[in-house]
Scaffold this active site. Structure first.
Site, PDB file in Angstrom:
ATOM      1  N   LYS A 243       0.816  -1.220   0.000  1.00  0.00           N
ATOM      2  CA  LYS A 243       0.000   0.000   0.000  1.00  0.00           C
ATOM      3  C   LYS A 243       0.847   1.267   0.000  1.00  0.00           C
ATOM      4  CE  LYS A 243      -4.128  -1.998   0.239  1.00  0.00           C
ATOM      5  NZ  LYS A 243      -5.116  -1.888  -0.842  1.00  0.00           N
TER       6      LYS A 243
ATOM      7  N   GLU B 209      -9.706   5.815   3.028  1.00  0.00           N
ATOM      8  CA  GLU B 209     -10.493   4.734   3.599  1.00  0.00           C
ATOM      9  C   GLU B 209      -9.515   3.615   3.910  1.00  0.00           C
ATOM     10  OE1 GLU B 209      -9.841   4.956   0.490  1.00  0.00           O
ATOM     11  OE2 GLU B 209      -9.301   2.891  -0.028  1.00  0.00           O
TER      12      GLU B 209
ATOM     13  N   SER C   3       1.744  -9.660  -0.554  1.00  0.00           N
ATOM     14  CA  SER C   3       1.352  -8.246  -0.476  1.00  0.00           C
ATOM     15  C   SER C   3       1.562  -7.615   0.890  1.00  0.00           C
ATOM     16  CB  SER C   3      -0.104  -8.097  -0.917  1.00  0.00           C
ATOM     17  OG  SER C   3      -0.948  -8.877  -0.092  1.00  0.00           O
TER      18      SER C   3
HETATM   19  C1  PLP Z   1      -1.638  -6.916   2.749  1.00  0.00           C
HETATM   20  C2  PLP Z   1      -2.781  -6.599   1.873  1.00  0.00           C
HETATM   21  N1  PLP Z   1      -2.949  -7.283   0.734  1.00  0.00           N
HETATM   22  C3  PLP Z   1      -3.985  -7.043  -0.092  1.00  0.00           C
HETATM   23  C4  PLP Z   1      -4.945  -6.107   0.220  1.00  0.00           C
HETATM   24  C5  PLP Z   1      -6.101  -5.931  -0.713  1.00  0.00           C
HETATM   25  O1  PLP Z   1      -6.061  -4.751  -1.469  1.00  0.00           O
HETATM   26  P1  PLP Z   1      -5.725  -4.776  -2.991  1.00  0.00           P
HETATM   27  O2  PLP Z   1      -6.607  -5.765  -3.638  1.00  0.00           O
HETATM   28  O3  PLP Z   1      -5.987  -3.388  -3.460  1.00  0.00           O
HETATM   29  O4  PLP Z   1      -4.296  -5.135  -3.167  1.00  0.00           O
HETATM   30  C6  PLP Z   1      -4.817  -5.356   1.393  1.00  0.00           C
HETATM   31  C7  PLP Z   1      -5.822  -4.333   1.716  1.00  0.00           C
HETATM   32  O5  PLP Z   1      -5.996  -3.864   2.748  1.00  0.00           O
HETATM   33  C8  PLP Z   1      -3.712  -5.612   2.236  1.00  0.00           C
HETATM   34  O6  PLP Z   1      -3.561  -4.942   3.379  1.00  0.00           O
END
Ligand code: PLP
Lengths: 264, 429
Positions: free
Chosen positions: B112, B134, B401
């Protein structure tokens, strides 16, 4: 333009007042009660009714209307119910509009909604999250039969106003402030300037909404606008009432006060 | 290694200098992805979106902006993030070779931050002094609060009450960083409602405030802009896998909430027809139970939060509340570009249920010594499926992620293990 809104504004203009436009969500507090309340508004001097189509994510609305639409949804107010409510309003004495976020209309089917609304006696639609750029199919489906009222805001540039008013029919909805719906102690200072900017671009009537809740505010706005739109204040007096008869008399009193106010 | 960032004079259509536009990019017309995307917003926000669009387009061709962004990516975020080979985890993936793109090692612990820093720089460029955001899992809120602290901007974060409870650690982090956290009690009290509230704030405050949307959803230009800031993930991964393996992967895998980490990774391989793009959405208790966040498995095209996209909705177009153990995937809409990738068949999406995701979380922790976020665990469960499907010697990159610190209380409840000192346990599973 559908004839109905044109008639309303011609009539209010000839009697030297602004049109009074009142909003309530269909199904608040019940479908039947909302019909009674809106007919009481018409009976007490409202010239056009905006029937709100309750939506799960009303991101342009403040606390009062959020409460009312959530209540209406939990009571089972579907699009069919809204169209039924439209059909039960006193369309001889007021123009009937629907105020809806876009997704429910798209989901119902653009042409189907246009046809059914017309059949129920609806005269126009206001879509707070549909700008003209995305409105092609809707405008094609409603041309000449149902008015589409687009909004302008204090942040709209003059160029943008020029385009928006060309796509609009019935009247132009001028948002008095940058913000969501809700009764305010003062009507946005930018409203008069916005109306003046619109006048340079169109001969359509211009109505001001957001934040108007009292007769004196309505009077102030009627000095420069062709219409005054009131929503949250009606919702509020219904919320405050202990039962339906009390709500009806509160709504009558407010509509009466506002109808006095819009006289110039 | 920091890969040079493409510099363009026009986002789509016209190619300048050595930068070659992918055929994929030329297929998109600004603001729309096939029938999806667009701008379904109150008129009051149109001017701000136009301003943002102009600021974004001028920034990405401004060498000073790119230089500042790149320096922060290196010296602050810690980019490039490593690509880690996960051999012990791979033993559970049908013999596939698995690489993890380590976005969990970024400052603040997830992908993020890539987007938050980019948009914070744009906020300054537009002369605005306040950012709102948000957040679901709290990672985007933390990233935005961090960027605000770094650049001296005010910050308010909207978070559903349910999420403030299950991601309590991140609430404290945001507060320590100087942000105001606003708990939203409307509707389902999760991400969807936080977005509604952020939009309401923005309409009223737009003159001085930028809304830092945390994912590839929302009205144009957000999906395209957030993709731009996340594309570094895919660019790095492409270079890294070629250096490590001498070839492109057979599949790239990511979880899909709004879809920003997925788009970031996918965008590096969009034009490589041999690379499968696989996205995993939250199946919650199971798609058949109705308690899930599976937009592609159980939703349909509609309009939500400013864009046309797949939405969980009823017959009447009312949004259906989503459910997932993962706050970051618990959202009834999805980025419009994913809807288009879905319809065109370029990417494939499947749902992963809570239990399968939690098993993958435990497995990665024990086989690799990496505790992933619960969002990320959905991608790991997906990789296990893809590995079994593609078989031995297939090569797969998973977007790791985010890290799982924020999720330890949920995990402790789920697995029935003891609470670390100082972490409050609620009754539950
Ligand atoms: C670690 C992590 N992965 C994935 C996501 C999902 O978001 P996005 O689909 O935009 O990557 C989030 C959202 O809060 C997150 O904190």
């Amino acid at each position: 333009m559908s004839r109905r809104l044109a008639e309303v504004f011609a009539q209010t203009r000839s009697t030297n007042r602004a049109a009074l436009i009142g909003y309530l969500p269909a199904g608040f507090p019940t479908a039947d009660a909302s019909v009674e309340l809106m007919n009481a508004m018409i009976d007490s001097g409202v010239d056009a009714i905006e029937v709100g189509l309750p939506y799960s994510d009303p991101l342009m609305d403040g606390a009062d209307i959020q409460f009312a639409v959530a209540h209406a949804l939990s009571g089972g107010t579907t699009t069919e119910v809204v169209l039924d409510v439209v059909g039960r309003l006193d369309g001889d004495r007021a123009a009937i509009l629907v105020m809806s976020y876009w997704n429910p209309i798209e989901r119902y089917g653009v042409e189907r909604f246009a046809t059914r609304l017309k059949a129920a006696g609806g005269n126009g639609v206001i879509t707070p999250d549909l700008t003209w750029e995305e409105a092609g199919p809707w405008l094609a489906a409603t041309a000449g039969a149902i008015d589409t009222i687009f909004l302008v805001a204090p942040s709209s540039t003059d160029d943008r106003i020029k385009t928006v008013v060309k796509k609009t029919s019935g009247f132009v909805y001028a948002a008095s402030t940058m913000g969501v719906t809700g009764a305010r102690s003062e009507v946005g200072a930018g409203a008069q300037g916005l109306v003046a900017r619109c006048r340079l671009a169109t001969k359509l009537p211009i109505a001001v909404g957001l934040g108007v809740s009292t007769g004196s505010q309505a009077h102030e706005v009627a000095a420069y606008a062709d219409g005054v739109i009131v929503g949250s204040a009606f919702v509020r007096c219904i919320r405050a009432a202990p039962d339906l008869p009390a709500a009806i008399s509160a709504v009558r009193a407010l509509a009466g006060e506002l109808a006095e106010g819009v006289k110039r | 290694m920091i890969l040079s960032r493409p510099v363009r004079t026009q986002p789509f259509g016209i190619v300048e200098g050595e930068i070659k536009l992918t055929t994929y990019e030329t297929a998109i017309s600004a603001g729309h992805f096939g029938p999806y995307g667009g701008r379904f917003v109150p008129e009051a926000l149109t001017a701000a979106l136009d301003e943002l669009d102009a600021a974004f387009r001028s920034a990405i061709i401004d060498p000073d902006f790119i230089d500042r962004l790149t320096k922060l990516e290196v010296s602050y975020t810690g980019r490039p993030s490593p690509l880690t080979k996960a051999d012990r985890f791979a033993e559970h993936c049908g013999g596939a070779r698995i690489y993890l793109k380590r976005e969990d090692l970024n400052h603040t612990g997830s992908h993020k931050i890539n987007n938050a820093i980019g948009q914070a720089l744009l906020t300054q460029r537009m002369g605005k002094t306040r950012m709102i955001a948000e957040t679901g899992a709290g990672q985007h809120g933390v990233a935005t609060a961090t960027a605000a602290a770094l650049l001296g901007l005010d910050c308010t974060v909207f978070m559903g009450e349910e999420d403030t409870r299950r991601q309590a650690l991140n609430v404290v982090r945001m507060q320590l960083l100087g942000a105001e956290v606003f708990s939203v009690t409307a509707g389902s009290r999760t991400l969807k409602d936080a977005i509604n509230e952020a939009m309401r704030d923005w309409v009223a405050s737009v003159e001085k405030t930028h809304y830092v949307l945390g994912t590839v959803t929302g009205p144009a230009p957000f999906p395209e802009m957030v993709r731009y800031f996340q594309a570094i993930v895919g660019r790095e991964a492409r270079e890294q896998i070629q250096a490590a393996e001498g070839r492109l992967p057979d599949a790239v895998v990511a979880c899909v909430g709004g879809g920003s980490n997925a788009i970031g990774l996918f965008s590096g391989f969009m034009d490589d027809a041999t690379v499968q793009l696989r996205g995993y959405e939250a199946g919650g208790d199971g798609v058949e139970t109705g308690r899930h966040a599976a937009r592609f498995a159980a939703g349909s095209p509609g309009v939500l939060h400013g864009a046309r996209t797949y939405v969980m909705q009823d017959t009447w177009g009312q949004t259906i509340a989503s459910h997932s153990i993962s706050a970051g995937l618990d959202y009834p809409g999805v980025g419009p570009e994913h809807s288009w990738l879905h319809d065109t068949g370029r990417a494939k999406y499947e749902a992963v249920n809570d239990d399968e995701a939690m098993a993958a979380l435990a497995l990665l922790s024990r086989t690799e010594g990496i505790i992933p976020a619960i969002e990320t665990a959905h991608a790991l469960a997906g990789a296990m499926r893809v590995g079994r499907e593609l078989g031995p010697d297939s090569l797969i990159i998973v977007n790791l992620s985010g890290r799982g610190d924020k999720d330890v209380a949920t995990a402790a409840r789920w697995f029935g293990i003891g609470a670390p000192a100082g972490i409050e346990m609620a009754e539950g599973r």
